[in-house]
Write an enzyme that holds these catalytic residues in place. Structure first.
Site, short mmCIF file in Angstrom:
data_model
loop_
_atom_site.label_atom_id
_atom_site.label_comp_id
_atom_site.label_asym_id
_atom_site.label_seq_id
_atom_site.Cartn_x
_atom_site.Cartn_y
_atom_site.Cartn_z
N LYS A 116 2.61 -10.60 -1.01
CA LYS A 116 2.05 -9.57 -2.12
C LYS A 116 2.63 -10.25 -3.70
CE LYS A 116 1.14 -4.89 -3.08
NZ LYS A 116 1.04 -3.42 -2.56
N SER A 140 -3.19 -0.80 -2.04
CA SER A 140 -2.76 -2.18 -3.07
C SER A 140 -2.58 -3.38 -2.45
CB SER A 140 -2.13 -1.62 -4.11
OG SER A 140 -0.55 -1.68 -3.43
N SER A 143 -0.52 1.64 0.79
CA SER A 143 -1.08 0.52 0.16
C SER A 143 -0.92 -0.77 1.21
CB SER A 143 -0.11 0.07 -1.03
OG SER A 143 -0.58 0.66 -2.10
#
Length: 369
Positions: free
Chosen positions: A31, A106, A130
């Site tokens: 990420k 996310s 997320s």
């Protein structure tokens, strides 16, 4: 790296030769909230659009040392602060499992990259949903570990009292393998026989006066859990004693104090709006929220774990208004961060318990059935 028609990556990385180890040769998508030395790390923002860290997060080092090869930095909403896969600077992440529908957020690019076979494993973060929500939306697997159980060094903070870092993959087995490398302990043995599973039909609120909605979705998994030896009972989780939002608002402002409000025009409308709302939080509200959080985290459940869905509504379209859908979309998820427990998403199935080992053991037993 294969062609990326899903906009899952912000930066592709030429993989280096794999080292020997338990993850040898597994393609790792990190990420883009997590620092990687010499590789652009944007935090999903234009403010850090040219940022290249000098050092690599400890979590990434552990996985690379175990043989994983970094193939890219995954797309995410700005500063990981959204439940959708939208980013005004790097584009929306598209869902390989449900075209036209949101990936969730996310850790959006991570889940899409896994679903599209652009990687084998991924490293994401979870502050309110997320890791689990994108895993559910993209029909992959993701673990939000117990708060404080995995090193957050080298991860841009959103709300440190809630932030967690965890593994994502296409199977529970790979999630457990990555978790074992991050923790430096063996993965738990599969176990479900004899455990008491609480059927969670309604999530607790976050203490803000907004009622959550009940759902019978979890009933769909009860029969299989019982067939595998568990005892499934009705269960609930107590409410916090005050609104916990002020903790999030207070810590988010602290996380952004170097750039907000001094560079507020460089934020997107969505992120700037959230920070402006956070500025209205009072010191008394913050104090009450921390007290409520501490009390809530002392709760000891009467069941071994809970089963619940990750989401209960139809998946929103990928271009839906994030501010309109975020609370309802994530209400079965965000309380888990507040209480500090572990949550494992296997598609839309969510297993919740105070300890990582419990949800992983049950997840492995369920996946192997």
């Amino acid at each position: 790296m294969s062609v990326d028609p899903y906009n899952a990556l912000i930066t592709a990385v030429e993989p280096e030769p794999a080292r020997p180890g338990p993850l040898s040769g597994k393609r790792l998508l990190v990420k883009d909230l997590i620092d990687t030395a010499g590789i652009r790390t944007t935090y999903g923002s234009q403010i850090y659009g040219d940022h290249v860290p000098d050092r690599t997060a400890r979590s990434v080092e552990l996985l690379v040392d175990a043989g994983a090869v970094v193939v890219g930095k995954a797309n995410l909403p700005e500063f990981a602060w959204a439940v959708m896969g939208q980013n005004p600077f790097y584009g929306t992440v598209h869902n390989p499992a449900a075209p036209g529908k949101t990936t969730g957020g996310s850790s959006s690019g991570n889940a899409a990259g896994l679903a599209a076979d652009l990687c084998d494993i991924a490293l994401g973060t979870d502050t309110g949903c997320s890791i689990r929500l994108p895993s559910a939306c993209c029909e992959t697997v993701g673990l939000k570990p117990r708060w404080g159980s995995i090193d957050m060094d080298g991860v841009f903070p959103l709300c440190p009292s809630l932030d967690t870092l965890g593994p994502m993959a296409r199977s529970v087995e790979d999630v457990a393998l990555v978790w074992s490398v991050l923790k430096g302990v063996p993965a738990p043995e599969p176990r479900l026989e004899g455990l008491t599973v609480g059927l969670l039909r309604k999530p607790p609120t976050v203490g803000d006066g907004r009622e959550t909605e009940a759902s019978d979705v979890a009933e769909g998994w009860a029969g299989e859990l019982e067939r595998l030896g568990a005892r499934v009972v009705e269960a609930s989780v107590p409410e916090p004693s005050a609104s916990t939002w002020p903790v999030f608002n207070h810590e988010a402002l602290q996380s952004h104090r170097a750039t907000f409000p001094s560079r507020s025009t460089e934020y997107s409308d969505v992120c700037r709006t959230k920070l402006e709302v956070a500025q209205r939080t009072t010191a008394e509200e913050v104090e009450a929220a921390y007290r409520a959080l501490e009390e809530w985290r002392s709760y000891e459940p009467e069941v071994d774990l809970y089963v619940a869905p990750c989401y209960t509504q139809e998946l929103p379209p990928e271009n839906a208004d994030e501010l309109e859908v975020r609370l309802r979309f994530s209400e079965f998820l965000r309380w888990v961060n507040l209480i500090g427990w572990a949550g494992l998403a296997i598609g839309n199935l969510q297993l919740i318990a105070p300890q990582d080992e419990t949800v992983l053991a049950v997840g492995l037993a369920y996946a192997r059935s």
